[in-house]
Design a protein around this motif. Structure first.
Motif, PDB file in Angstrom:
ATOM      1  N   GLY A  32      -4.098  -1.374  -5.270  1.00 48.32           N
ATOM      2  CA  GLY A  32      -3.508  -0.044  -5.472  1.00 48.32           C
ATOM      3  C   GLY A  32      -2.309  -0.118  -6.400  1.00 48.32           C
ATOM      4  N   CYS A  33      -1.835   1.025  -6.879  1.00 43.86           N
ATOM      5  CA  CYS A  33      -0.716   1.038  -7.831  1.00 43.86           C
ATOM      6  C   CYS A  33       0.610   0.623  -7.178  1.00 43.86           C
ATOM      7  CB  CYS A  33      -0.568   2.425  -8.439  1.00 43.86           C
ATOM      8  SG  CYS A  33      -1.897   2.851  -9.586  1.00 43.86           S
ATOM      9  N   THR A  34       0.842   1.039  -5.940  1.00 41.33           N
ATOM     10  CA  THR A  34       2.143   0.787  -5.307  1.00 41.33           C
ATOM     11  C   THR A  34       2.173  -0.518  -4.518  1.00 41.33           C
ATOM     12  OG1 THR A  34       1.552   1.872  -3.230  1.00 41.33           O
ATOM     13  CG2 THR A  34       2.460   3.286  -4.971  1.00 41.33           C
ATOM     14  N   TYR A  60      -7.606   3.238  -6.753  1.00 42.68           N
ATOM     15  CA  TYR A  60      -7.536   1.929  -7.434  1.00 42.68           C
ATOM     16  C   TYR A  60      -6.594   2.028  -8.643  1.00 42.68           C
ATOM     17  CZ  TYR A  60     -11.912   0.485  -5.048  1.00 42.68           C
ATOM     18  OH  TYR A  60     -12.880   0.163  -4.140  1.00 42.68           O
ATOM     19  N   CYS A  61      -5.830   0.951  -8.886  1.00 41.40           N
ATOM     20  CA  CYS A  61      -4.961   0.873 -10.064  1.00 41.40           C
ATOM     21  C   CYS A  61      -5.822   0.552 -11.289  1.00 41.40           C
ATOM     22  CB  CYS A  61      -3.905  -0.216  -9.859  1.00 41.40           C
ATOM     23  SG  CYS A  61      -2.881  -0.454 -11.322  1.00 41.40           S
ATOM     24  N   ALA A  62      -5.735   1.417 -12.309  1.00 46.33           N
ATOM     25  CA  ALA A  62      -6.572   1.223 -13.502  1.00 46.33           C
ATOM     26  C   ALA A  62      -5.958   0.241 -14.482  1.00 46.33           C
ATOM     27  CB  ALA A  62      -6.806   2.575 -14.181  1.00 46.33           C
ATOM     28  N   GLY A  63      -4.712  -0.182 -14.181  1.00 44.45           N
ATOM     29  CA  GLY A  63      -4.063  -1.127 -15.080  1.00 44.45           C
ATOM     30  C   GLY A  63      -4.188  -2.575 -14.626  1.00 44.45           C
ATOM     31  N   ASN A  64      -4.831  -2.782 -13.472  1.00 41.08           N
ATOM     32  CA  ASN A  64      -4.900  -4.105 -12.866  1.00 41.08           C
ATOM     33  C   ASN A  64      -6.313  -4.672 -13.012  1.00 41.08           C
ATOM     34  OD1 ASN A  64      -4.966  -6.300 -11.174  1.00 41.08           O
ATOM     35  ND2 ASN A  64      -4.129  -5.236  -9.379  1.00 41.08           N
ATOM     36  N   ARG A  95      -0.425   8.638  -8.903  1.00 36.58           N
ATOM     37  CA  ARG A  95       0.002   7.237  -8.868  1.00 36.58           C
ATOM     38  C   ARG A  95      -0.049   6.619 -10.262  1.00 36.58           C
ATOM     39  NH1 ARG A  95       1.797   8.789  -4.672  1.00 36.58           N
ATOM     40  NH2 ARG A  95       1.044   8.216  -2.603  1.00 36.58           N
ATOM     41  N   TRP A  96      -1.073   6.922 -10.989  1.00 43.98           N
ATOM     42  CA  TRP A  96      -1.245   6.373 -12.341  1.00 43.98           C
ATOM     43  C   TRP A  96      -0.089   6.827 -13.260  1.00 43.98           C
ATOM     44  CZ3 TRP A  96      -7.192   7.027 -13.885  1.00 43.98           C
ATOM     45  CH2 TRP A  96      -7.963   6.249 -13.017  1.00 43.98           C
ATOM     46  N   GLU A  97       0.358   8.076 -13.060  1.00 43.24           N
ATOM     47  CA  GLU A  97       1.440   8.606 -13.910  1.00 43.24           C
ATOM     48  C   GLU A  97       2.719   7.789 -13.764  1.00 43.24           C
ATOM     49  OE1 GLU A  97       1.600  12.669 -12.646  1.00 43.24           O
ATOM     50  OE2 GLU A  97      -0.274  13.167 -13.712  1.00 43.24           O
ATOM     51  N   LYS A  98       2.918   7.209 -12.557  1.00 43.23           N
ATOM     52  CA  LYS A  98       4.167   6.492 -12.290  1.00 43.23           C
ATOM     53  C   LYS A  98       4.015   4.975 -12.341  1.00 43.23           C
ATOM     54  CE  LYS A  98       6.904   9.867 -10.104  1.00 43.23           C
ATOM     55  NZ  LYS A  98       6.048  11.015  -9.730  1.00 43.23           N
ATOM     56  N   CYS A  99       2.779   4.495 -12.494  1.00 45.60           N
ATOM     57  CA  CYS A  99       2.522   3.054 -12.362  1.00 45.60           C
ATOM     58  C   CYS A  99       2.720   2.351 -13.715  1.00 45.60           C
ATOM     59  CB  CYS A  99       1.094   2.853 -11.859  1.00 45.60           C
ATOM     60  SG  CYS A  99       0.541   1.150 -11.910  1.00 45.60           S
ATOM     61  N   PRO A 100       3.614   1.342 -13.764  1.00 43.30           N
ATOM     62  CA  PRO A 100       3.842   0.625 -15.035  1.00 43.30           C
ATOM     63  C   PRO A 100       2.558  -0.015 -15.583  1.00 43.30           C
ATOM     64  CG  PRO A 100       5.418  -0.087 -13.334  1.00 43.30           C
ATOM     65  CD  PRO A 100       4.455   0.827 -12.667  1.00 43.30           C
ATOM     66  N   LYS A 101       1.720  -0.543 -14.683  1.00 46.15           N
ATOM     67  CA  LYS A 101       0.477  -1.194 -15.155  1.00 46.15           C
ATOM     68  C   LYS A 101      -0.476  -0.177 -15.768  1.00 46.15           C
ATOM     69  CE  LYS A 101       0.347  -4.860 -11.707  1.00 46.15           C
ATOM     70  NZ  LYS A 101      -0.085  -4.955 -10.326  1.00 46.15           N
ATOM     71  N   CYS A 102      -0.612   0.964 -15.095  1.00 49.16           N
ATOM     72  CA  CYS A 102      -1.511   2.005 -15.623  1.00 49.16           C
ATOM     73  C   CYS A 102      -0.979   2.532 -16.960  1.00 49.16           C
ATOM     74  CB  CYS A 102      -1.656   3.149 -14.618  1.00 49.16           C
ATOM     75  SG  CYS A 102      -2.702   2.712 -13.207  1.00 49.16           S
ATOM     76  N   GLN A 103       0.329   2.726 -17.032  1.00 55.05           N
ATOM     77  CA  GLN A 103       0.906   3.247 -18.274  1.00 55.05           C
ATOM     78  C   GLN A 103       0.765   2.231 -19.409  1.00 55.05           C
ATOM     79  OE1 GLN A 103       1.771   6.426 -18.848  1.00 55.05           O
ATOM     80  NE2 GLN A 103       1.012   6.768 -16.759  1.00 55.05           N
TER      81      GLN A 103
HETATM   82 ZN    ZN Z   1      -1.748   1.557 -11.493  1.00 55.28          ZN
END
Ligand code: ZN
Ligand code: ACM
Length: 600
Positions: free
Chosen positions: A271-273, A290-294, A328-336
């Motif tokens: 997850g993002c957090t 799910y975190c899209a940046g991971n 969550r994606w808006e705030k997640c460094p990995k997603c960004q």
């Molecule tokens: Zn994420």
């Protein structure tokens, strides 16, 4: 009855038998009845020469055994007093068949194994529904094939879990109605239901929740009872085979990127957090996805899908895609960082990146994806099939982009909605979808040109089980609405006629009774017509239930089979309540009629 004995000792196969009523659901494309009939008895044989037809013969025998107590011998040859199964190898109209009944024999000519199977399903519906030792099959010539290639029913086993034995019954009923696709919704926020050997915490953690929302959503009450369950891979294999024997393909759904909270509870790094998370206990949509940046997320899902593909031979894998909040994606460094690195416009484009990445993986293994219509947002994956659920617009947009479409608009296809307006209905998610409205559904949107029409592969009934927490209630919600949808999907559009359907449904309920299905009976319940005014009011009661008897009261007590039998319109001369109920063999059918009159 004595008649059975009479038939079995007469020995002759003449054609002066009582003419049976032909009452088939879904209505075949072409039926002609003729002055002839076939006497089916213990001596009748089934002639089947290939493995597929022998299996189909076995399924016919299973039905017959429930009806008569005996099975027919299956032989390699024969002609007299025989049911002849013949199967061709037509791949363009594979599910079509012809069925011919005359006094010597019954011939089923399937275009392929599935055609022969559907011919047998039709033959079953030519048999009487009363238990008997011998029976006349009415003389008919039937030539039949389906209107749509995709005829689906879905089942959410995430919100509530249903055991393998019930899943088999669900599949049996689908086969009886000539559905060919079972969409098995296996993963949810509130529970992961399929064993994945590489990730044991899916079984240990994700398949269980500590409690469940009880009652209305707004009340926010919980039952305090742990709940869980999942299918082992052995069970899944057994169900896949069971369905394949009935010419039903199972499409598994593994939800991504949303509806994945149960996984995050077991593997919080996905997850993002980073959590902590717990398996969902209330309904609705959760923000944690799910975190899209991971990259671990994609590797996890690839591993899961590897095991899923090994179990399900279907061309299609459903990857979900619906209801994925982007907070969550808006705030997640990995997603960004992923958005930047891939040059994506926004979080919708990030979801599109996610789905396309998984599509590429599945395509590389020879599979195709299906997703809910949200996968249109941010750009459709190149080979995706779209399931249009938020109305028909998604389906229209996808067809215009030359993608395959399966229609499941909530307004016509969500079998979790209320089907009657009675206050006695069990708690449901909301909405109103009576059988007649399901029956009225036309899957091809008027907006499409005939060219784009062809991209509409069919439709599907969806059964979400947040409020449907036991098998009786589930059957109640699905039948007869699924029977109505079956006819929408199978029968020629010009053959559809609701009144005729209801008449056939009266006979059909006997088959559902034989299978011990707890179907809803509203279609047959008492309706009242009020005429006149002031104190000259009359109430005419009616029910479409064949053999049913209406009883009523005028003193506000509940009607029973000892109340007044209804014979003619009831005059109402003073304030009071008329309550009426239709009974068959002493058992109430459908909701009660309840009308209060106030005279001043
Ligand atoms: Zn994420
Ligand atoms: C859906 O009903 N969330 C596809």
């Amino acid at each position: 009855m004595a008649a059975a004995g009479l038939w079995s000792c007469s020995g002759s196969r003449q054609a002066d038998a009582p003419k049976g009523k032909v009452s088939i659901i879904p209505m075949p494309a072409n039926v002609s009845e003729k002055e002839d009939s076939f006497l089916l008895d213990k001596q009748t044989v089934i002639v089947a020469t290939n493995e597929s037809d022998k299996k189909t013969a076995g399924l016919f025998n299973a039905w017959l055994k429930e009806l008569t107590g005996y099975e027919l011998a299956v032989k390699d040859q024969g002609n007299e007093n025989a049911i002849l199964l013949q199967t061709g190898s037509d791949t363009t109209n594979a599910e079509g068949y012809t069925l011919s009944v005359n006094h010597n024999n019954i011939t089923i000519n399937g275009n392929s194994g599935s055609g022969t199977f559907y011919g047998i399903q039709t033959l079953i519906q030519l048999l009487p529904v009363q238990k008997a030792h011998a029976m006349y099959v009415p003389g008919v010539e039937i030539k039949d094939s389906p209107r749509f290639a995709y005829r689906g029913l879905h089942l959410d086993v995430g919100r509530h879990f249903f055991p393998v034995e019930f899943i088999k019954k669900y599949i049996d009923l689908m086969a009886m109605h000539k559905f060919n696709t079972f969409h098995w919704h296996l993963t949810e926020d509130q529970g992961w239901r399929i064993e994945i050997k590489k990730y044991p915490r899916l079984q240990e953690i994700s398949s269980k929740r500590k409690e469940t929302m009880a009652g209305r959503y707004a009340d926010n009450k919980y039952d305090g009872k742990p709940y869980g369950g999942y299918y082992t891979q052995e069970q899944v294999k057994e169900v896949v085979k069971y369905a394949a024997d009935r010419f039903i393909t199972i499409i598994p759904e593994i939800e991504m990127p949303g509806h994945s909270l149960a996984v995050l509870a077991a593997y919080p790094n996905l997850g993002c957090t980073g959590g902590p998370y717990e398996v969902g206990t209330h309904w609705g949509v959760y923000d944690d996805i799910y975190c899209a940046g991971n990259d671990s997320v994609y590797l996890f899902l690839q591993d899961v899908l590897d095991e899923v593909m090994a179990l399900f031979p279907s061309k299609y894998i459903h990857i979900g895609g619906d209801e994925s909040p982007k907070v969550r994606w808006e705030k997640c460094p990995k997603c960004q960082a992923r958005i930047k690195q891939e040059g994506l416009k926004d979080e919708h484009a990030l979801q599109s990146y996610f789905i396309q990445r998984m599509e590429k993986y599945l395509n590389s293994k020879g599979r195709q994806i299906i997703g809910w219509d949200e996968i249109l947002e941010g750009g459709l994956a190149p080979n995706a099939t779209v399931m249009s659920w938020r109305g028909i617009e998604g389906g229209i947009a996808a067809a215009k982009q030359k993608h395959d479409v399966i229609m499941t608009p909530g307004e016509y296809c969500y079998l979790d909605k209320y089907q009657a307006r009675s206050p006695n209905e069990p708690l449901a998610i909301g909405g109103f979808l009576p059988v007649s409205k399901v029956y009225s559904y036309e899957p091809v949107p008027a907006e499409l040109s005939s060219e784009e029409d062809r991209d509409i592969k069919g439709a599907q009934g969806n059964v979400w089980t947040a409020y449907i927490n036991n098998t009786d209630y589930l059957e109640y919600m699905v039948y007869p609405r699924a029977a109505a949808l079956a006819e929408v999907l199978w029968s020629p559009k010009e053959k559809r006629n609701y009144d005729d359907f209801v008449n056939r449904l009266k006979v059909h309920t006997g088959r559902l009774d034989l299978k011990k299905v707890n179907y809803a009976k509203h279609v047959f319940e008492v309706t009242g017509k009020i005429t006149g005014s002031d104190k000259g009011v009359q109430v005419a009661l009616d029910s479409k239930l064949e053999g049913g008897k209406i009883f009523f009261t005028t003193d506000s007590t509940a009607p029973t089979p000892r109340s007044t039998p209804y014979a003619q319109p009831i005059p109402v001369t003073q304030s009071g309540t008329i309550r009426a109920q239709v009974f068959l063999d002493g058992k109430p059918f459908g909701n009660e009629y309840n009308q209060t009159f106030l005279f001043h």
